[in-house]
Design a protein around this motif. Sequence first.
Motif, PDB file in Angstrom:
ATOM      1  N   ALA A  52       0.823  -1.219  -0.102  1.00  0.00           N
ATOM      2  CA  ALA A  52      -0.056   0.051   0.091  1.00  0.00           C
ATOM      3  C   ALA A  52       0.871   1.277  -0.100  1.00  0.00           C
ATOM      4  N   GLY A  53       2.179   1.208   0.472  1.00  0.00           N
ATOM      5  CA  GLY A  53       2.792   2.310   0.491  1.00  0.00           C
ATOM      6  C   GLY A  53       2.619   3.335   1.670  1.00  0.00           C
ATOM      7  N   LEU A  54       2.321   2.530   2.954  1.00  0.00           N
ATOM      8  CA  LEU A  54       1.955   3.478   3.972  1.00  0.00           C
ATOM      9  C   LEU A  54       2.497   3.010   4.982  1.00  0.00           C
ATOM     10  N   ALA A  55       2.744   3.818   6.225  1.00  0.00           N
ATOM     11  CA  ALA A  55       3.351   3.694   7.405  1.00  0.00           C
ATOM     12  C   ALA A  55       2.572   2.723   8.482  1.00  0.00           C
ATOM     13  N   ARG A  56       3.388   1.936   9.124  1.00  0.00           N
ATOM     14  CA  ARG A  56       2.628   1.090   9.963  1.00  0.00           C
ATOM     15  C   ARG A  56       1.604   1.622  11.044  1.00  0.00           C
ATOM     16  N   PRO A  57       1.820   2.789  11.456  1.00  0.00           N
ATOM     17  CA  PRO A  57       0.986   3.279  12.294  1.00  0.00           C
ATOM     18  C   PRO A  57      -0.537   3.537  11.542  1.00  0.00           C
ATOM     19  N   THR A  58      -0.229   4.056  10.363  1.00  0.00           N
ATOM     20  CA  THR A  58      -1.380   4.384   9.521  1.00  0.00           C
ATOM     21  C   THR A  58      -2.142   3.409   9.427  1.00  0.00           C
ATOM     22  N   PHE A  59      -1.793   2.106   8.991  1.00  0.00           N
ATOM     23  CA  PHE A  59      -2.551   0.869   8.916  1.00  0.00           C
ATOM     24  C   PHE A  59      -3.190   0.496  10.178  1.00  0.00           C
ATOM     25  N   TYR A  60      -2.683   0.607  11.410  1.00  0.00           N
ATOM     26  CA  TYR A  60      -3.357   0.435  12.637  1.00  0.00           C
ATOM     27  C   TYR A  60      -4.351   1.483  12.909  1.00  0.00           C
ATOM     28  N   ARG A  61      -4.405   2.460  12.484  1.00  0.00           N
ATOM     29  CA  ARG A  61      -5.625   3.477  12.684  1.00  0.00           C
ATOM     30  C   ARG A  61      -6.922   2.929  12.105  1.00  0.00           C
ATOM     31  N   TYR A  62      -6.986   1.910  11.167  1.00  0.00           N
ATOM     32  CA  TYR A  62      -7.825   1.546  10.459  1.00  0.00           C
ATOM     33  C   TYR A  62      -8.159  -0.079  10.683  1.00  0.00           C
TER      34      TYR A  62
END
Length: 229
Positions: A52-62
């Motif tokens: 996805a090209g995203l940071a790990r913290p961003t993933f865990y927000r969702y």
Amino acid sequence: MSSTDTGARRGRPPQTPEQAEEVRARIVGATARVFTRVGSRGLSVAQIIEEAGLARPTFYRYFANAVEPLHAVLTASNAGLVGGITSALTGTDEPVELGIALIDAYLDWARGHGPMLRPLFAELHDPASPVSAYREAAFDDIRAAVRGTFTELGRPVPSPLDLDAALHVCEYVVYRISAEAGPGAQPDPETVAAARLTMIRVLLTTLGTRADVEYALEVPGLFPPPGDD
């Protein structure tokens, strides 16, 4: 600004509901692509965020783990299958045409999955995979839709065994043509056309009446012509 900053900055929460939905969809789409490559057993947060090209913290927000976005993928898959078949069942009151429409809806659903169809079918009967539970839920909805349609048309409702036999054979045929196509490839049109006829014949003989079969014998192309002997 770094090259990783696209719209909302990397690692920062989205500022609008639209941005939030966009990031969530991005994660779900990445999950579908990773699942296509490695199946549910190989799925991990690390692979999803890289895709996805995203940071790990961003993933865990969702999502709390890698399985949660897979549930979103499978929910959408089930909705597409059940919705397509339900729509097909309301398109005509002619039994043979109804069966053909049902098969075409199933094949349209399969075609829309592309290479993801292969790992999806590979895990249908694996109790340890979340795919298995979604398959059963979809089958329950399809059974109810078929029974409801037969009742509305005043036709005898298929026995549970006949209905399950028809659904399982159709499932097997689609699995067979997707598996034979090889990883990442689509079945050739001639193979799909032959599979479609097989599925229609199965539905006619398991769910249809004698009158349905006699009618179908007059439909060009459904059954091979009799031999010269």
